[in-house]
Enzyme design. Sequence first.
Site, PDB file in Angstrom:
ATOM      1  N   LEU A  31      29.540  70.734 -73.046  1.00 59.48           N
ATOM      2  CA  LEU A  31      28.850  71.819 -73.730  1.00 59.48           C
ATOM      3  C   LEU A  31      27.364  71.858 -73.385  1.00 59.48           C
ATOM      4  O   LEU A  31      26.712  70.829 -73.258  1.00 59.48           O
ATOM      5  CB  LEU A  31      29.007  71.673 -75.249  1.00 59.48           C
ATOM      6  CG  LEU A  31      30.439  71.676 -75.787  1.00 59.48           C
ATOM      7  CD1 LEU A  31      30.415  71.677 -77.322  1.00 59.48           C
ATOM      8  CD2 LEU A  31      31.254  72.853 -75.265  1.00 59.48           C
ATOM      9  N   HIS A  35      27.195  77.479 -74.510  1.00 56.43           N
ATOM     10  CA  HIS A  35      28.324  77.330 -75.436  1.00 56.43           C
ATOM     11  C   HIS A  35      27.822  77.318 -76.889  1.00 56.43           C
ATOM     12  O   HIS A  35      28.432  77.907 -77.773  1.00 56.43           O
ATOM     13  CB  HIS A  35      29.051  75.999 -75.197  1.00 56.43           C
ATOM     14  CG  HIS A  35      29.659  75.855 -73.843  1.00 56.43           C
ATOM     15  ND1 HIS A  35      29.208  74.940 -72.914  1.00 56.43           N
ATOM     16  CD2 HIS A  35      30.697  76.496 -73.259  1.00 56.43           C
ATOM     17  CE1 HIS A  35      29.943  75.015 -71.827  1.00 56.43           C
ATOM     18  NE2 HIS A  35      30.848  75.955 -71.996  1.00 56.43           N
ATOM     19  N   GLN A  59      43.829  76.303 -64.004  1.00 52.05           N
ATOM     20  CA  GLN A  59      42.862  77.247 -63.441  1.00 52.05           C
ATOM     21  C   GLN A  59      42.027  76.659 -62.299  1.00 52.05           C
ATOM     22  O   GLN A  59      41.114  77.310 -61.810  1.00 52.05           O
ATOM     23  CB  GLN A  59      41.971  77.818 -64.537  1.00 52.05           C
ATOM     24  CG  GLN A  59      41.006  76.838 -65.181  1.00 52.05           C
ATOM     25  CD  GLN A  59      40.336  77.445 -66.407  1.00 52.05           C
ATOM     26  OE1 GLN A  59      40.930  77.564 -67.465  1.00 52.05           O
ATOM     27  NE2 GLN A  59      39.075  77.831 -66.263  1.00 52.05           N
ATOM     28  N   LEU A 146      28.994  86.148 -71.071  1.00 56.59           N
ATOM     29  CA  LEU A 146      29.018  87.165 -70.009  1.00 56.59           C
ATOM     30  C   LEU A 146      28.631  86.631 -68.639  1.00 56.59           C
ATOM     31  O   LEU A 146      28.693  87.363 -67.661  1.00 56.59           O
ATOM     32  CB  LEU A 146      28.092  88.324 -70.383  1.00 56.59           C
ATOM     33  CG  LEU A 146      28.780  89.418 -71.196  1.00 56.59           C
ATOM     34  CD1 LEU A 146      27.748  90.401 -71.727  1.00 56.59           C
ATOM     35  CD2 LEU A 146      29.838  90.138 -70.386  1.00 56.59           C
ATOM     36  N   ASP A 148      30.425  84.699 -67.089  1.00 57.43           N
ATOM     37  CA  ASP A 148      31.738  84.881 -66.452  1.00 57.43           C
ATOM     38  C   ASP A 148      32.225  86.299 -66.765  1.00 57.43           C
ATOM     39  O   ASP A 148      33.210  86.488 -67.484  1.00 57.43           O
ATOM     40  CB  ASP A 148      32.722  83.835 -66.976  1.00 57.43           C
ATOM     41  CG  ASP A 148      32.270  82.428 -66.637  1.00 57.43           C
ATOM     42  OD1 ASP A 148      32.225  82.087 -65.456  1.00 57.43           O
ATOM     43  OD2 ASP A 148      31.917  81.674 -67.560  1.00 57.43           O
ATOM     44  N   VAL A 174      22.962  82.635 -71.260  1.00 57.22           N
ATOM     45  CA  VAL A 174      21.782  81.823 -71.600  1.00 57.22           C
ATOM     46  C   VAL A 174      21.259  81.198 -70.310  1.00 57.22           C
ATOM     47  O   VAL A 174      22.043  80.742 -69.470  1.00 57.22           O
ATOM     48  CB  VAL A 174      22.140  80.737 -72.639  1.00 57.22           C
ATOM     49  CG1 VAL A 174      20.931  79.874 -72.972  1.00 57.22           C
ATOM     50  CG2 VAL A 174      22.689  81.389 -73.908  1.00 57.22           C
TER      51      VAL A 174
HETATM   52  O1  PAF Z   1      35.346  79.729 -69.501  1.00 56.31           O
HETATM   53  C1  PAF Z   1      35.955  78.645 -69.621  1.00 56.31           C
HETATM   54  O2  PAF Z   1      35.388  77.608 -69.946  1.00 56.31           O
HETATM   55  C2  PAF Z   1      37.467  78.611 -69.375  1.00 56.31           C
HETATM   56  O3  PAF Z   1      37.828  79.482 -68.359  1.00 56.31           O
HETATM   57  C3  PAF Z   1      38.286  78.896 -70.653  1.00 56.31           C
HETATM   58  C4  PAF Z   1      38.075  80.308 -71.160  1.00 56.31           C
HETATM   59  C5  PAF Z   1      37.918  77.901 -71.742  1.00 56.31           C
HETATM   60  C6  PAF Z   1      39.783  78.739 -70.351  1.00 56.31           C
HETATM   61  O4  PAF Z   1      40.097  77.443 -69.946  1.00 56.31           O
END
Ligand code: PAF
Length: 283
Positions: A31, A35, A59, A146, A148, A174
């Site tokens: 974090l 976050h 992912q 945002l 991402d 941020v």
């Molecule tokens: O943005 C992230 O940290 C990840 O893609 C998420 C949304 C937690 C999914 O694993």
Amino acid sequence: MHVITDIEAMRHYRQGQEGKKIGFVPTMGALHAGHLSLIEQARTECEAVIISIFVNPLQFGPNEDFEKYPRELKRDIALAEGAGADVVFAPTQTEMYPRPLVTQVVVAEITERLCGASRPGHFTGVTTVVSKLFHIVQPTHAYFGLKDAQQVAVIERMVEDLHFPLEIVPCPTVREEDGLALSSRNRYLSKQEREQAPILYQALTRAEANLLQGKYKSSAHLEEDVRTHITSQPLAQIEYVEALTYPDLTPLTDLHSPLILLLAVRFGDTRLIDNILLNKGEQ
Ligand code: PAF
């Protein structure tokens, strides 16, 4: 604050919150202030705030940083509590994936460009785990950064198409003082790379100023100008620079309507993304 690691206990907590506004911040941990700003915003808008911490293997591509992705659960729990979370949901891999998945949530088209083009399967990994988390946590509001922007657009589309009963809340990026967008991956940058990385936000804000002054003839002209500016830093390797409509992420027909300028640039092994929304007032 509660730390919950199993799905049954998470559901049990959620059942006790019936009728409340439940804010949810999904994360992969490590974090940072970005976050924490999501947790803080959820705290001001919701009656209960749940954050998940789960490094989702689905992912990551085979040559990506799944193994070395920072895992700092104790520190993250303390930070989440300080920012106002009521629950940290931190399931194990076997809790989330007790056996290999044969079910996936696939969002087409919007996932095929930008980051999706260079990271095949990435967004399917994201939408699959986010769907699972939404089913487990059942939030009324889910908060996403945002930075991402493509991820936000993809998840908004999934929520709309599949009628998830919740609202997606996109939140501002941020930044460090020099403009670099906060990311858990910034720590991978060498000293020299870190010194050059602020070129990304400089290029975005410079493009914003130029656009306002009518200096661009087309989106191709804008993108080319941004590319030229970024390559003034020798360690920057551009993956993409694209100006598109937002949130559909389709090609632009004119430079006067709302648009998003997005980029992905590598510094060594570290891939950074950033973006800026332009012409926000124009509808
Ligand atoms: O943005 C992230 O940290 C990840 O893609 C998420 C949304 C937690 C999914 O694993």
